[in-house]
Design a protein around this motif. Structure first.
Motif, PDB file in Angstrom:
ATOM      1  N   ASP A 109      51.378   6.007 -50.906  1.00 27.87           N
ATOM      2  CA  ASP A 109      52.796   6.311 -51.117  1.00 27.87           C
ATOM      3  C   ASP A 109      53.625   6.431 -49.845  1.00 27.87           C
ATOM      4  OD1 ASP A 109      52.202   6.383 -53.825  1.00 27.87           O
ATOM      5  OD2 ASP A 109      51.882   8.546 -53.824  1.00 27.87           O
ATOM      6  N   LEU A 110      53.006   6.718 -48.733  1.00 28.58           N
ATOM      7  CA  LEU A 110      53.793   6.935 -47.521  1.00 28.58           C
ATOM      8  C   LEU A 110      54.341   5.645 -46.921  1.00 28.58           C
ATOM      9  CD1 LEU A 110      51.880   9.797 -45.690  1.00 28.58           C
ATOM     10  CD2 LEU A 110      53.878   9.926 -47.193  1.00 28.58           C
ATOM     11  N   ASP A 111      53.558   4.572 -46.958  1.00 33.48           N
ATOM     12  CA  ASP A 111      54.018   3.322 -46.358  1.00 33.48           C
ATOM     13  C   ASP A 111      55.270   2.778 -47.060  1.00 33.48           C
ATOM     14  OD1 ASP A 111      53.619   1.278 -44.312  1.00 33.48           O
ATOM     15  OD2 ASP A 111      53.223  -0.050 -46.018  1.00 33.48           O
ATOM     16  N   PRO A 112      55.314   2.738 -48.399  1.00 37.16           N
ATOM     17  CA  PRO A 112      56.561   2.284 -49.036  1.00 37.16           C
ATOM     18  C   PRO A 112      57.758   3.165 -48.681  1.00 37.16           C
ATOM     19  CG  PRO A 112      54.778   2.295 -50.626  1.00 37.16           C
ATOM     20  CD  PRO A 112      54.257   2.951 -49.382  1.00 37.16           C
ATOM     21  N   LEU A 113      57.536   4.466 -48.553  1.00 39.21           N
ATOM     22  CA  LEU A 113      58.614   5.368 -48.152  1.00 39.21           C
ATOM     23  C   LEU A 113      59.068   5.049 -46.734  1.00 39.21           C
ATOM     24  CD1 LEU A 113      60.468   7.786 -48.568  1.00 39.21           C
ATOM     25  CD2 LEU A 113      58.526   9.274 -47.984  1.00 39.21           C
ATOM     26  N   LYS A 114      58.118   4.864 -45.839  1.00 39.55           N
ATOM     27  CA  LYS A 114      58.450   4.551 -44.447  1.00 39.55           C
ATOM     28  C   LYS A 114      59.233   3.238 -44.357  1.00 39.55           C
ATOM     29  CE  LYS A 114      55.776   3.130 -40.642  1.00 39.55           C
ATOM     30  NZ  LYS A 114      54.526   3.220 -39.881  1.00 39.55           N
ATOM     31  N   LYS A 115      58.882   2.279 -45.175  1.00 45.10           N
ATOM     32  CA  LYS A 115      59.529   0.967 -45.127  1.00 45.10           C
ATOM     33  C   LYS A 115      60.984   1.001 -45.595  1.00 45.10           C
ATOM     34  CE  LYS A 115      55.425  -1.887 -45.299  1.00 45.10           C
ATOM     35  NZ  LYS A 115      54.544  -2.726 -46.091  1.00 45.10           N
ATOM     36  N   VAL A 116      61.366   1.964 -46.440  1.00 45.25           N
ATOM     37  CA  VAL A 116      62.761   2.007 -46.897  1.00 45.25           C
ATOM     38  C   VAL A 116      63.669   2.784 -45.945  1.00 45.25           C
ATOM     39  CG1 VAL A 116      62.140   1.746 -49.336  1.00 45.25           C
ATOM     40  CG2 VAL A 116      62.573   4.038 -48.416  1.00 45.25           C
ATOM     41  N   ILE A 117      63.104   3.490 -44.989  1.00 44.69           N
ATOM     42  CA  ILE A 117      63.927   4.285 -44.072  1.00 44.69           C
ATOM     43  C   ILE A 117      64.957   3.412 -43.334  1.00 44.69           C
ATOM     44  CG2 ILE A 117      63.900   5.804 -42.044  1.00 44.69           C
ATOM     45  CD1 ILE A 117      62.537   7.372 -44.122  1.00 44.69           C
ATOM     46  N   PRO A 118      64.555   2.277 -42.735  1.00 46.39           N
ATOM     47  CA  PRO A 118      65.576   1.449 -42.068  1.00 46.39           C
ATOM     48  C   PRO A 118      66.678   0.986 -43.033  1.00 46.39           C
ATOM     49  CG  PRO A 118      63.383   0.758 -41.395  1.00 46.39           C
ATOM     50  CD  PRO A 118      63.219   1.739 -42.523  1.00 46.39           C
ATOM     51  N   LYS A 119      66.308   0.663 -44.262  1.00 42.67           N
ATOM     52  CA  LYS A 119      67.298   0.253 -45.267  1.00 42.67           C
ATOM     53  C   LYS A 119      68.276   1.390 -45.544  1.00 42.67           C
ATOM     54  CE  LYS A 119      67.629  -0.903 -50.172  1.00 42.67           C
ATOM     55  NZ  LYS A 119      66.888  -1.111 -51.419  1.00 42.67           N
ATOM     56  N   LEU A 120      67.757   2.600 -45.681  1.00 45.10           N
ATOM     57  CA  LEU A 120      68.612   3.751 -45.933  1.00 45.10           C
ATOM     58  C   LEU A 120      69.548   4.016 -44.762  1.00 45.10           C
ATOM     59  CD1 LEU A 120      65.955   6.071 -47.596  1.00 45.10           C
ATOM     60  CD2 LEU A 120      67.935   5.055 -48.726  1.00 45.10           C
ATOM     61  N   ILE A 121      69.013   3.931 -43.560  1.00 44.05           N
ATOM     62  CA  ILE A 121      69.845   4.162 -42.377  1.00 44.05           C
ATOM     63  C   ILE A 121      70.926   3.101 -42.265  1.00 44.05           C
ATOM     64  CG2 ILE A 121      69.848   4.197 -39.838  1.00 44.05           C
ATOM     65  CD1 ILE A 121      67.110   5.635 -40.017  1.00 44.05           C
ATOM     66  N   SER A 122      70.569   1.837 -42.494  1.00 41.80           N
ATOM     67  CA  SER A 122      71.571   0.783 -42.389  1.00 41.80           C
ATOM     68  C   SER A 122      72.621   0.910 -43.486  1.00 41.80           C
ATOM     69  CB  SER A 122      70.923  -0.599 -42.418  1.00 41.80           C
ATOM     70  OG  SER A 122      70.381  -0.879 -43.688  1.00 41.80           O
ATOM     71  N   HIS A 123      72.243   1.462 -44.615  1.00 45.27           N
ATOM     72  CA  HIS A 123      73.192   1.691 -45.714  1.00 45.27           C
ATOM     73  C   HIS A 123      74.278   2.701 -45.301  1.00 45.27           C
ATOM     74  CE1 HIS A 123      74.333   1.505 -49.948  1.00 45.27           C
ATOM     75  NE2 HIS A 123      74.415   2.828 -49.953  1.00 45.27           N
ATOM     76  N   LEU A 124      73.936   3.582 -44.380  1.00 45.36           N
ATOM     77  CA  LEU A 124      74.876   4.605 -43.921  1.00 45.36           C
ATOM     78  C   LEU A 124      75.799   4.121 -42.809  1.00 45.36           C
ATOM     79  CD1 LEU A 124      72.363   7.554 -43.859  1.00 45.36           C
ATOM     80  CD2 LEU A 124      74.290   7.307 -45.430  1.00 45.36           C
ATOM     81  N   GLU A 125      75.422   3.038 -42.167  1.00 44.23           N
ATOM     82  CA  GLU A 125      76.217   2.550 -41.019  1.00 44.23           C
ATOM     83  C   GLU A 125      77.350   1.654 -41.448  1.00 44.23           C
ATOM     84  OE1 GLU A 125      73.004   0.870 -38.729  1.00 44.23           O
ATOM     85  OE2 GLU A 125      72.615   2.795 -37.785  1.00 44.23           O
TER      86      GLU A 125
END
Length: 125
Positions: A109-125
């Motif tokens: 479960d951790l790897d899929p979570l880690k992989k969405v972090i850049p997507k989430l950050i870019s969504h905020l920019e």
């Protein structure tokens, strides 16, 4: 919606850093038995649980700052409620931690979570 993006980005980076630390600690953990069989394994389990709890707390923090809107809308494929629930179980479960479950979370479960972090950050920019 307007959020304090800095708080959210900081929390997301903390989640990513925690996952990376768990990955380092877990390199030699090949089964849940590795947690149980040695004092070092028990320390790894305890430290891993501490960071899993911190991850869940960071998810809760993001939800508080976004009125439960951001994470579910940006990445509905991640089980955010389960992440927060695991945090609660670890925080309040005391000695009732299922090392098989922790092993499964670390390995699946951790790897899929880690992989969405850049997507989430870019969504905020």
């Amino acid at each position: 919606m307007s959020y304090d993006n800095g708080i959210i980005v900081d929390a997301l980076i903390q989640i990513k850093d925690a996952i990376e630390q768990i990955e380092i600690w877990s390199e030699e953990i090949t089964s849940a038995d590795n947690y149980r069989c040695t004092p070092d394994g028990m320390k790894t389990l305890a430290a891993t649980c501490m960071l899993l709890e911190a991850i869940g707390e960071s998810v809760k923090k993001i939800n508080r700052h976004t009125n439960n809107e951001f994470l579910n809308h940006a990445c509905p494929e991640i089980p955010w409620k389960s992440i927060m629930g695991m945090r609660d179980h670890i925080a309040h479960g005391y000695f009732d931690i299922d090392d098989d479950f922790v092993f499964d979370v670390v390995n699946n479960d951790l790897d899929p979570l880690k992989k969405v972090i850049p997507k989430l950050i870019s969504h905020l920019e």
